[in-house]
Design an enzyme around this catalytic site. Structure first.
Site, PDB file in Angstrom:
ATOM      1  N   TYR A  70      18.090  37.230   2.579  1.00 23.15           N
ATOM      2  CA  TYR A  70      17.140  37.762   2.707  1.00 23.15           C
ATOM      3  C   TYR A  70      17.116  38.403   4.634  1.00 23.15           C
ATOM      4  CZ  TYR A  70      13.461  37.658  -0.413  1.00 23.15           C
ATOM      5  OH  TYR A  70      12.410  37.379  -1.156  1.00 23.15           O
TER       6      TYR A  70
ATOM      7  N   ASP B  12      15.750  27.450   6.922  1.00 25.37           N
ATOM      8  CA  ASP B  12      16.753  28.427   7.326  1.00 25.37           C
ATOM      9  C   ASP B  12      16.689  28.034   8.800  1.00 25.37           C
ATOM     10  OD1 ASP B  12      17.026  30.247   5.115  1.00 25.37           O
ATOM     11  OD2 ASP B  12      15.170  31.169   5.852  1.00 25.37           O
TER      12      ASP B  12
END
Length: 742
Positions: free
Chosen positions: A450, A362
C-alpha cells in the site's frame, strides 16, 4: 492625543506580532528531525560503551546486541513552551534509541534517551507508562531475520520445487532468472503474546507481485535466535492443510491432492503493470494542465519552519510513525501544539490462512521510514519545494531519502467564497470573489503493497485539513470459492480481500491558550404555539449544547450516535460578539470498528474503538501506539485505553483530541492494477468557530470585486497585478528513485 494613542497601540501590536514570530522561529529547531551528524554521533557514543557490546545491525547473526532505531526524542511540552512563548533557551536536544539485546542469556529490548546533542555524553533508560516491559518477540523484523527466512524458504522450495514449477508454469524460488518466486510475510506473528510464527505466501516475482499469489502458504516458527532451530508448522495448498512440506509432496505425488495449474505467464500481458492498455480518448501529443507560480513561491521555508498566508509551523517526519506538525499558529496565535500521525492499520478477512491472519499495524513496520522519493508532476507539482529526509532504522549509517517530502501552494479551482448579486433585471449590483489557494505539505509511506499519501493543508481562512489518500496494490490471496465471502475475484486465481483502513491522529489543541474545554452541539426539535397565529404550532430545531466534563464522557464509541459539531473552546476568551473562542473538528470519514471490543488483537489498537476521544495532556501519554504493537497486539506496551481509564476532569484543562478516520475497502476489478485515490481519501478539518470576529481571509489581497459603473460597464477592483506572467518551468522531468547510506 487620541491619534497618538492609536499609533502607540498599532506599534505595540506590530511589535508583539514580530516577537511572536521570532519566538516561533526560534523554537522550531526543537522539533527538527535528527541531522546526519547527530545520528552518527549517537551511534558512535553508544558503540563506545563496552558493556553494551554493540555490533553492526546489518550482520546476519540474530544473537547480537545492535541498534534498531535512532530518532528525535521530543522535549516536554512545558519546557518547549518556555522557548516558544517567552523566547527562553531551548531544551537540550535528545535522541530516542531502541537497542536489541540478543547476545545475552535473556534477550530483551531496551530504549534509551541519549543526550545532549550533537555531542552526547549520557544515556538513561526510557520506560513506558506503567513500566510495561517490551517482549523480545514483539520486535520488528529486521533485514538479518529476513535473510534467514529467505534461506529457510530456499530449503523448503527446493523440496517443493516440482510442485511449484508445475503449478506456476516454470517459476521457482532459486536458479530462476526471469521466472522467480518471491514472498510476503504476514503479521501479527502468532495468536498470542511471546510467539513468533509467521504465515508466508509465495508469489510470482513480477511487477506488482502482490497480486500474483501462487496458492502456496507456509507457517514458520522463527522464535529461536538460532535459525537452525526454526521449524515448519503448517503448509496450505489448494485449500488443504498439511503438517509438513514432505506430507504435501507425498500426497501431491500420489494424487491425493488436486494439482493446480496457473495460466501460462505472458510477459506482454501482465495485468499488474502500469503499461497503458485499452483505447485512449485523450490526446497524447500535448500535456495536461500544470500548476505555475508566475512570480515565484508565496511561502517561506527555513529548515523545518514554514510560513504561509498567516500560518506558521514546524514539522518533522518521525521514523517510527510519520508526519508531524508542531506549534501551529495563525496570525501569530497558536491553534495547536501538535498534530501528528500515530498509526495506520489494515485488518483483513479471507479464506486462506495468510488472509485470515493479516492484521497490519504499520508503525510496527517503521512506517515513517518508508518515505521514498516523490515524482515531480505526479506525486507533487513540478513547482513544489522538495525536501530530503534521513532515517536511522535497521542500518549502520543514516539513510538518505531524496525528495521524500514536498511543500507547495496550489489553487483548488474552487472559489474560497463568491457571490453574484443580481438586480433581477438582466444585470447585477456587484460580483465578489476570492480564489482558493492552499498550502500543502505532503509525504508518502509505501508499506509494502500500500501507498499512503499524507497531506496537511492550510487554507487562507484559518482552516486546516488533515488528509490521507490510499493507493498502491491491494493485498491479494489465492482464490477459493469460499473466498467470495471475504472479497472479490479480480483475476484468474486472485482474490482481492476485504479490509478496513483506520488511521489515528493526535491533535493537541491550544485554543487561545492551554485552558480549554470540550462541548458538542446538536439539535433538538421544539414545539410551541405560533406567536403570530395562535391556532397553529411551530416545530423547528433548537441548538442543544453538551459540555463534556470527563474523559469517559468525551470518548465516543463507534456504533453510537456521533455528534456533528465538536467544539474545543476557551471559556475564558470571547470574541467580539460574546462567544467563546473555539475550533471545531469536522470529520470526513467512513470508519468503523475492525474487531469486537477486547477481542485478542483489538487490545493493541484500543484507540480504534473511538472516532474521537478527548484526554488531558500528559507527556507520559505521548503516543497512542508503538513500534512493538504489530508483533504483540495482545499485551501492548502502549495501551490507549489506559489514557481514559482514570476518567479525569477535562474542564479548563490542556486537552488532546485523538481522532480516528478510515474506510472499508471491498476490492473490485477496477483495483487492477492499482487502487486509485478518488473516493479513497479520508481525514478531518480544523475549522474556526467564533475564534475570529470575521472571516480572516478578508486580509487576502487576491479578492476581486466587479461593479457596474454609471454607464453599466464593469469596473474591476483588485489588489494584485492584473497580468499574471510567464508560464511553466522548462526543466525536463527527472526522477532518480534511489536512497542510500551517507
Amino acid at each position: 492625543m487620541r491619534l497618538l494613542c492609536l499609533l502607540q497601540l498599532i506599534c505595540l501590536a506590530g511589535c508583539s506580532t514580530s516577537r511572536l514570530r521570532e519566538w516561533a522561529h526560534h523554537g522550531a529547531p526543537m522539533f527538527a528531525d535528527l541531522t546526519v551528524r547527530e545520528l552518527k554521533a549517537v551511534r558512535a557514543y553508544l558503540h563506545g560503551i563496552p558493556e553494551l557490546k554493540l555490533t553492526d545491525a546489518r550482520s546476519n547473526t540474530l544473537k547480537k546486541n545492535s541498534i534498531l532505531l535512532i530518532e528525535l526524542h521530543l522535549p516536554k511540552k512545558h519546557e518547549a513552551l518556555r522557548a516558544l512563548d517567552r523566547g527562553q533557551a531551548k531544551p537540550t536536544r535528545q535522541a530516542r534509541v531502541i537497542i536489541q539485546f540478543g547476545n545475552q542469556p535473556k534477550a530483551n529490548i531496551s530504549e534509551y534517551i541519549v543526550s545532549p546533542l550533537p555531542s552526547p555524553k549520557s544515556h538513561t533508560i526510557k520506560t513506558f507508562k506503567g513500566d510495561r516491559p517490551v517482549k523480545f518477540e514483539s520486535r520488528p523484523i529486521t533485514s538479518a531475520e529476513y535473510h534467514h527466512i529467505t534461506n529457510m524458504l530456499t530449503k523448503i522450495t527446493t523440496i517443493a520445487h516440482k510442485l511449484l514449477f508445475e503449478t506456476t508454469g516454470g517459476f521457482s524460488f532459486t536458479n530462476c532468472s526471469d521466472r522467480c518466486l518471491t514472498f510476503s510475510d504476514i503479521a501479527p506473528r502468532g495468536v498470542g503474546p511471546g510467539e513468533r510464527r509467521s504465515w508466508i505466501m509465495l508469489q510470482k516475482f513480477v511487477e506488482g507481485y502482490f497480486i500474483h499469489p501462487v496458492g502456496f502458504e507456509i507457517l514458520i516458527n522463527h522464535q529461536d535466535l538460532d535459525p537452525e532451530n526454526w521449524t515448519v508448522e503448517k503448509v496450505w495448498y489448494n485449500s488443504m492443510y498439511f503438517d509438513s512440506v514432505e506430507e504435501l509432496i507425498a500426497k501431491y505425488e500420489s494424487g491425493d491432492v488436486e494439482k493446480i495449474k496457473l495460466p501460462d505467464h505472458d510477459d506482454s500481458d501482465l495485468f499488474s503493470t502500469y503499461i497503458p492498455r485499452g483505447q485512449s480518448n485523450s490526446p497524447t501529443n500535448i500535456h495536461g494542465p500544470k500548476l505555475v507560480e508566475p512570480q515565484g513561491p508565496r511561502y517561506h521555508i527555513d529548515n523545518n519552519f514554514v510560513e504561509y498566508s498567516g500560518w506558521s509551523f514546524a514539522y518533522r517526519v518521525r521514523s517510527s510513525a510519520g508526519l508531524q506538525v508542531f506549534d501551529l499558529r495563525f496570525n501569530g496565535e497558536r491553534i495547536a501544539y501538535e498534530i501528528s500521525l500515530q498509526e495506520a492499520v489494515a485488518f483483513y478477512a479471507g479464506d486462506t490462512p495468510a488472509a485470515m491472519q493479516t492484521k497490519y499495524i504499520d508503525a510496527g513496520w517503521a512506517m515513517g521510514t518508508s518515505t521514498y522519493e516523490l515524482a515531480p508532476g505526479i506525486d507533487c507539482p513540478e513547482i513544489a519545494t522538495f525536501v530530503d529526509l534521513y532515517h536511522y532504522y535497521d542500518t549502520d549509517k543514516p539513510v538518505h531519502h531524496k525528495n521524500a517530502l514536498c511543500i507547495f501552494e496550489m489553487t483548488t479551482a474552487m472559489p474560497l467564497r463568491r457571490h453574484f448579486n443580481s438586480d433581477f433585471q438582466g444585470g447585477y449590483n456587484f460580483f465578489g470573489g476570492l480564489e482558493n489557494t492552499v498550502l500543502v505539505m505532503r509525504t508518502t509511506s509505501t508499506v509494502y503493497n500500500y501507498d499512503y499519501i499524507w497531506d496537511f493543508l492550510f487554507y487562507q481562512n484559518g482552516v486546516m485539513e488533515v488528509k490521507v489518500s490510499a493507493t498502491g496494490y491491494i493485498h491479494a490471496t489465492f482464490f477459493t470459492p469460499n473466498g467470495l465471502h471475504y472479497g472479490t475475484k479480480v483475476y484468474n486465481y486472485v482474490l482481492g480481500n476485504l479490509h478496513t483502513h483506520l488511521i489515528h491522529y493526535k491533535v493537541d489543541l491550544d485554543i487561545a491558550g492551554r485552558e480549554n474545554s470540550f462541548e458538542t452541539v446538536g439539535l433538538k426539535f421544539v414545539n410551541f404555539t405560533n406567536p403570530w397565529s395562535p391556532k397553529n404550532f411551530v416545530v423547528q430545531s433548537k441548538l442543544h449544547r453538551t459540555e463534556h466534563k470527563t474523559e469517559r464522557s468525551a470518548a465516543f464509541r463507534f456504533g453510537k450516535k456521533f455528534p456533528r459539531y465538536l467544539h474545543f473552546t476557551n471559556p475564558n476568551e470571547k470574541n467580539k460578539w460574546g462567544h467563546q473562542r473555539s475550533y471545531r473538528i469536522q470529520f470526513n470519514s467512513h470508519a468503523h470498528s475492525v474487531l469486537p471490543r477486547g477481542w485478542r488483537e483489538e487490545n493493541g489498537i484500543s484507540w480504534s474503538r473511538y472516532p474521537l476521544a478527548v484526554t488531558r495532556h500528559k507527556d507520559s501519554e505521548a503516543t497512542s501506539s508503538s513500534i512493538y504493537t504489530q508483533n504483540d497486539p495482545w499485551e501492548p506496551v502502549v495501551s490507549f485505553e489506559d489514557y481514559i481509564r482514570n476518567n479525569e476532569d477535562i474542564v479548563n484543562q490542556d486537552l488532546v483530541a485523538w481522532v480516528t478516520v478510515g474506510f472499508l475497502h471491498v476490492p473490485h476489478s477496477e483495483d487492477i492494477p492499482n487502487t486509485a485515490t478518488p473516493g479513497n481519501s479520508v481525514g478531518f478539518f480544523l475549522r474556526p468557530f467564533n475564534f475570529f470576529d470575521e472571516d480572516p481571509s478578508l486580509a487576502s489581497r487576491s479578492t476581486v470585486i466587479v461593479r457596474p459603473d454609471k454607464d453599466g460597464k464593469p469596473k474591476v477592483q483588485r489588489w494584485t497585478p492584473e497580468v499574471v506572467g510567464h508560464c511553466v518551468t522548462d526543466k525536463p522531468f527527472f526522477y532518480n528513485g534511489t536512497y542510500a547510506g551517507v
